[in-house]
Every structure is written in structure tokens, then in C-alpha cells.
Design a protein around this motif. Sequence first.
Motif, PDB file in Angstrom:
ATOM      1  N   SER A 151     -23.680  27.622 -20.588  1.00 46.81           N
ATOM      2  CA  SER A 151     -23.402  26.401 -21.326  1.00 46.81           C
ATOM      3  C   SER A 151     -23.416  26.644 -22.820  1.00 46.81           C
ATOM      4  CB  SER A 151     -24.439  25.331 -20.999  1.00 46.81           C
ATOM      5  OG  SER A 151     -24.208  24.821 -19.728  1.00 46.81           O
ATOM      6  N   LEU A 154     -20.404  28.539 -23.851  1.00 43.25           N
ATOM      7  CA  LEU A 154     -19.195  27.721 -23.867  1.00 43.25           C
ATOM      8  C   LEU A 154     -19.202  26.839 -25.109  1.00 43.25           C
ATOM      9  CD1 LEU A 154     -19.070  26.709 -20.115  1.00 43.25           C
ATOM     10  CD2 LEU A 154     -17.459  28.167 -21.305  1.00 43.25           C
ATOM     11  N   GLU A 155     -20.386  26.336 -25.385  1.00 44.58           N
ATOM     12  CA  GLU A 155     -20.554  25.498 -26.564  1.00 44.58           C
ATOM     13  C   GLU A 155     -20.060  26.223 -27.811  1.00 44.58           C
ATOM     14  OE1 GLU A 155     -21.830  22.182 -28.674  1.00 44.58           O
ATOM     15  OE2 GLU A 155     -21.391  22.564 -26.573  1.00 44.58           O
ATOM     16  N   ARG A 182      -4.795  22.807 -32.082  1.00 41.14           N
ATOM     17  CA  ARG A 182      -6.091  22.785 -31.413  1.00 41.14           C
ATOM     18  C   ARG A 182      -6.002  23.212 -29.950  1.00 41.14           C
ATOM     19  NH1 ARG A 182      -9.477  17.445 -32.882  1.00 41.14           N
ATOM     20  NH2 ARG A 182     -10.643  18.324 -31.124  1.00 41.14           N
ATOM     21  N   MET A 186      -7.715  26.561 -28.230  1.00 41.72           N
ATOM     22  CA  MET A 186      -8.655  26.526 -27.122  1.00 41.72           C
ATOM     23  C   MET A 186      -8.105  27.210 -25.882  1.00 41.72           C
ATOM     24  SD  MET A 186     -11.444  25.636 -28.228  1.00 41.72           S
ATOM     25  CE  MET A 186     -12.402  25.445 -26.728  1.00 41.72           C
TER      26      MET A 186
ATOM     27  N   PRO B 147     -24.189  17.025 -27.591  1.00 38.85           N
ATOM     28  CA  PRO B 147     -24.097  18.428 -27.203  1.00 38.85           C
ATOM     29  C   PRO B 147     -24.395  18.668 -25.729  1.00 38.85           C
ATOM     30  CG  PRO B 147     -25.242  18.241 -29.279  1.00 38.85           C
ATOM     31  CD  PRO B 147     -25.025  16.834 -28.780  1.00 38.85           C
ATOM     32  N   ARG B 150     -21.556  17.564 -23.652  1.00 38.52           N
ATOM     33  CA  ARG B 150     -20.406  18.447 -23.812  1.00 38.52           C
ATOM     34  C   ARG B 150     -20.618  19.729 -23.010  1.00 38.52           C
ATOM     35  NH1 ARG B 150     -19.381  18.240 -28.991  1.00 38.52           N
ATOM     36  NH2 ARG B 150     -21.184  19.520 -29.497  1.00 38.52           N
ATOM     37  N   SER B 151     -21.828  20.264 -23.107  1.00 33.84           N
ATOM     38  CA  SER B 151     -22.126  21.485 -22.377  1.00 33.84           C
ATOM     39  C   SER B 151     -21.872  21.305 -20.890  1.00 33.84           C
ATOM     40  CB  SER B 151     -23.583  21.883 -22.580  1.00 33.84           C
ATOM     41  OG  SER B 151     -23.757  22.411 -23.868  1.00 33.84           O
ATOM     42  N   ARG B 152     -22.445  20.233 -20.389  1.00 41.09           N
ATOM     43  CA  ARG B 152     -22.305  19.995 -18.960  1.00 41.09           C
ATOM     44  C   ARG B 152     -20.842  19.843 -18.569  1.00 41.09           C
ATOM     45  NH1 ARG B 152     -21.373  19.962 -15.001  1.00 41.09           N
ATOM     46  NH2 ARG B 152     -22.308  19.421 -13.010  1.00 41.09           N
ATOM     47  N   LEU B 154     -18.234  21.183 -20.202  1.00 42.02           N
ATOM     48  CA  LEU B 154     -17.591  22.485 -20.280  1.00 42.02           C
ATOM     49  C   LEU B 154     -17.919  23.276 -19.026  1.00 42.02           C
ATOM     50  CD1 LEU B 154     -18.345  23.317 -24.003  1.00 42.02           C
ATOM     51  CD2 LEU B 154     -16.111  22.879 -23.009  1.00 42.02           C
ATOM     52  N   GLU B 155     -19.171  23.122 -18.630  1.00 45.42           N
ATOM     53  CA  GLU B 155     -19.628  23.807 -17.422  1.00 45.42           C
ATOM     54  C   GLU B 155     -18.720  23.454 -16.244  1.00 45.42           C
ATOM     55  OE1 GLU B 155     -22.196  26.114 -15.159  1.00 45.42           O
ATOM     56  OE2 GLU B 155     -21.783  25.920 -17.273  1.00 45.42           O
ATOM     57  N   ARG B 162     -11.682  27.330 -11.196  1.00 48.09           N
ATOM     58  CA  ARG B 162     -11.634  28.053  -9.914  1.00 48.09           C
ATOM     59  C   ARG B 162     -10.638  27.402  -8.969  1.00 48.09           C
ATOM     60  NH1 ARG B 162     -16.154  32.118  -9.492  1.00 48.09           N
ATOM     61  NH2 ARG B 162     -16.258  32.346 -11.737  1.00 48.09           N
ATOM     62  N   GLY B 190      -8.790  24.985 -20.842  1.00 45.90           N
ATOM     63  CA  GLY B 190      -9.253  24.921 -22.218  1.00 45.90           C
ATOM     64  C   GLY B 190      -8.370  24.013 -23.051  1.00 45.90           C
ATOM     65  N   GLU B 194      -9.396  20.308 -24.631  1.00 41.02           N
ATOM     66  CA  GLU B 194      -9.299  20.068 -26.066  1.00 41.02           C
ATOM     67  C   GLU B 194      -8.464  18.821 -26.354  1.00 41.02           C
ATOM     68  OE1 GLU B 194     -11.113  21.492 -28.092  1.00 41.02           O
ATOM     69  OE2 GLU B 194     -10.298  21.074 -30.085  1.00 41.02           O
ATOM     70  N   ALA B 197     -10.756  15.974 -26.093  1.00 42.23           N
ATOM     71  CA  ALA B 197     -11.629  15.903 -27.257  1.00 42.23           C
ATOM     72  C   ALA B 197     -10.870  15.306 -28.440  1.00 42.23           C
ATOM     73  CB  ALA B 197     -12.154  17.291 -27.607  1.00 42.23           C
TER      74      ALA B 197
END
Lengths: 225, 225
Positions: A151, A154-155, A182, A186, B147, B150-152, B154-155, B162, B190, B194, B197
Motif C-alpha cells: 500500500s 503504491l501510495e 495525468r 499513471m 491517504p 486511497r491506499s486501500r 490502490l490495493e 489480475r 493505472g 487516475e 482521481a
Amino acid sequence: MSDNDVMTAARTKTPEPAAAPTDPAAGPAVPARMGLRERKKLKTRVAIRDATYRLIREQGYEATTVEQIAEAAEVSPSTVFRYFPTKEDIVLTDEYDPLLEVELRARPADEPIVESLRHVLRRAVRLGFTEEPEVSRLRTTLMVEVPAVRSRMLESMSVTGRMLCRVIAERTGRDADDLEVRTFSMALIGALTEASAYWAEHDHEDDLGDLVDRTLDMLSAGFRA
Amino acid sequence: MSDNDVMTAARTKTPEPAAAPTDPAAGPAVPARMGLRERKKLKTRVAIRDATYRLIREQGYEATTVEQIAEAAEVSPSTVFRYFPTKEDIVLTDEYDPLLEVELRARPADEPIVESLRHVLRRAVRLGFTEEPEVSRLRTTLMVEVPAVRSRMLESMSVTGRMLCRVIAERTGRDADDLEVRTFSMALIGALTEASAYWAEHDHEDDLGDLVDRTLDMLSAGFRA
DNA sequence: CACCTTTTGACAGTTACTCTCATTTCATGG
DNA sequence: CCATGAAATGAGAGTAACTGTCAAAAGGTG
């Protein structure tokens, strides 16, 4: 990259001493070293990181508590948190985005960004490798195995992504906040990060440089499928 | 997508009851409903999520503790953790990867994957929008501002990645673990993340569908710069 | 209604992380 | 070389997200 993936592989150094002010008129002939204070801070930082790496290698990430790290580094837990905001940062923090940015800007402005990345990353991989191959491996392994680390990694991608946006924007005259700039950035970061994950998942058997090359080839050839 | 980005925008529903075994021979004419047990579980799940959304809207993410959520949902904190492994998951968890996968596979196999995604995502965005625009916005806002969220998020990208790998592998006859397949997939993810975001950062003023379109255009046109 | 299984709540414990304050350690000018 | 100020450290208390255990309660079944 602030830490992630490919750059993850390369290096682990501590930041440069920030060019001590070599006062030509005043001071003695001595190369105007860092004050004792700063030197100590660096030593502490390194001590914490080394202790962390060692403990994690010995007992795994989760099993290693900050308290243990503090003890091993001979500082208080408070101090550990003063140096690194989170446990994951101890493993991951590096300061390569600025360096990467400089090197990218040093490439000819009319070179396709993918090729610029190819040159810069190849060099980074080579350097990181001759220096500390073990750290590169440990990091990418943790990235694949420990959710919290992944995580955090990735952040950091998004930070690197912003940097890429700036470089690309400057080259193309577009805005760094442009949607296409952007998403393009990414996409690159996502692909390169995945290449690092691939490397780790395949027990680092491939040459990371080659994987990066193939990834960039795929990107510049355009998507298919 | 297990939750992230674009799919983040779409929906928030709870998982389908998993097609209750409509035993044609046995049971009564009743549509073979879920047992009381299962119905209660669903209600609890929804209650927790609703309470969470409300509290976060009122006082922000960090200021909202699991204890408060538990109280508002009228369950014990233990139960909250039984339903959701982490606080971030309460906000993010959805189960759309499977659905997305099905829809992707339903597209003609010779269609470029980018176009398949275009169709599927457009529909998802439309649906998610007419249904619960507020949730889409709250989610993407949290993704940009918090944060941990966001992390979760991205995870969860990698999970979706996959899935994409599997679909692409099947279409092209390559291996799902092929480097190019994987990096290609993550480049797509990715870029699309983005775009989400971007949407949130610009206060959801643009039409998300258009942003997705432009992103996919950029990808299929091939990278430049 | 009795019996078994699943779900729940109460509770204790761990750990990452935050904040505050007193103490120590370095830097600097006289 | 010492006095004064600034920065770094450590100690300790506190918060909140989790984890694991166990007994009570509720749902399902014969």
C-alpha cells in the motif's frame, strides 16, 4: 520515484548532505563538513533502517515491532517515529524522485519520454544493483508479500506520477494537470510497478533491466489485445 | 473492479443473494427466499455501511471511530470487524469485479480490449450514476483526500488488474502471468484510476463517462510525448 | 420442544502512532 | 572556556484500530 517499484530496486542511500556552504572567505581549509548534529542525525537514520532490515530478515515484517527496532537501533520509540512517520516508511523511504527528475530533464527534450525513461531507469537499475542487490530484493519481496508495504508503495507511485506529469508537461507544452498527461503518466507508473512485482514474484530470476525494457517496448508499441 | 476508481463511481449495492437454490421438486411455491439468518446479515451489513457513510459525511473520516459506527449501526464493535476487515473496507468494499468480468467476457472476443472496457465502463458509470451519485462522489473524494482510503483503493486495483489479466490472456491465448499482459493490464488500471482521481479533484464537474472515454482514446491512440 | 449451529457481544490484549514535557546535547558569542 | 539559546531525545500517557477467546443468544431442524 519516491520509492516504488523499479526505483525500489535501485538504491537505498541516504540523502546527500545538501552541499555544505563552502565559505571561501571565512572558514579553515577543512571541507566545511556537516555539523556534529547533522552527522549524528544521519547516523541515527541509518541505524534505524539497518536495524529494521536486519530484524525483518530474521523474523519477518509483522513480527517486528517498532519497539524492537528502537531497541536494536539504540534509540527510543519516540525517536523512531520522529525519523519515519510510519513503520512502512522505514523500509521504503528514499529520496530518488528528485534525482530521477533531474536525470529525466537532462535528456534531450525531443526524445520520446518512454525512451528517456528507458535510459534513466536502466542506469538506476545498474547502480542499485552493484550497490545493494539485497535491499532491492528485500524491498520488492515485501512489496509483494506485505499488504501494508505494498500500500505504502503504491501510495508513493502517485508522487512519482506527479513528477512525471511535470516533466511531460514541460516537454509537450501541455498543462501538468491535463487529463491526458495525468492518465498517461499513471499508465507508465502502473506498468513499471507491475514489472517490479513480476520480478519479485518470480524470485528475482530475471534481469530487472530486461523486464523494464520489455515493459517500455510494450508501451511504445501501443496496446493491442 | 474490486472497488477502485471508475468502478468506484459506479455502485455500492450489496452482493446478490447468490441465486437461492430454487429446488423445483421440493420446496413450496415461495420463491425460495433467503433464510432469516441471511436476511439479517445483509441488513446488518447495510446498516453498518449506511451508518459509516452518514458519520463520515457529518464529521469526516478520521474523526469517525469504529466504536461510533458500531453504536450508530446498533451492533458491537466486534461485529463491525466481523463484517469488514478494516475501516477502509467499510467505505470501499463492493463486489463488482466478478460482474465486470462477466460483462467483459460477454463482449466479442475479437474486439480490442480497450473498446470492450469502453462499453462496459460506460454502462457502469451510467448505472452507478442514476442510482447513487452521492456515494460515487463521496468515495472518490475520500480516495483523493484520505491517504488510508486511497491506499486501500490502490490495493484493490491489483485485484482488478489480475482479473483483467485473465480476460486478456483468454482472448489472446497468452499466459495470464505473462509480463506484457500484466504490465498492459496495470497500465490500463493505472490510467483509469487516475481519471477517477482527476474527476474528484475537479469537484466532479466533468462527466465521468467522458473522462473515461478520453483516457481510453489516449491509450488506444498510443503514447506520445 | 429439544438440540445443534451460527452469530453476536463482552472483554482483554497488542501495536502503531500522537502529544506533551522535562532533560540532555550541540552550537555560538563573548 | 563558559553561558545562553536551540534542537534533539526520552519518558510516559493516551487513542484507536485491530485480534482472539469465550460464553450467551438467536436461528434452523427434527
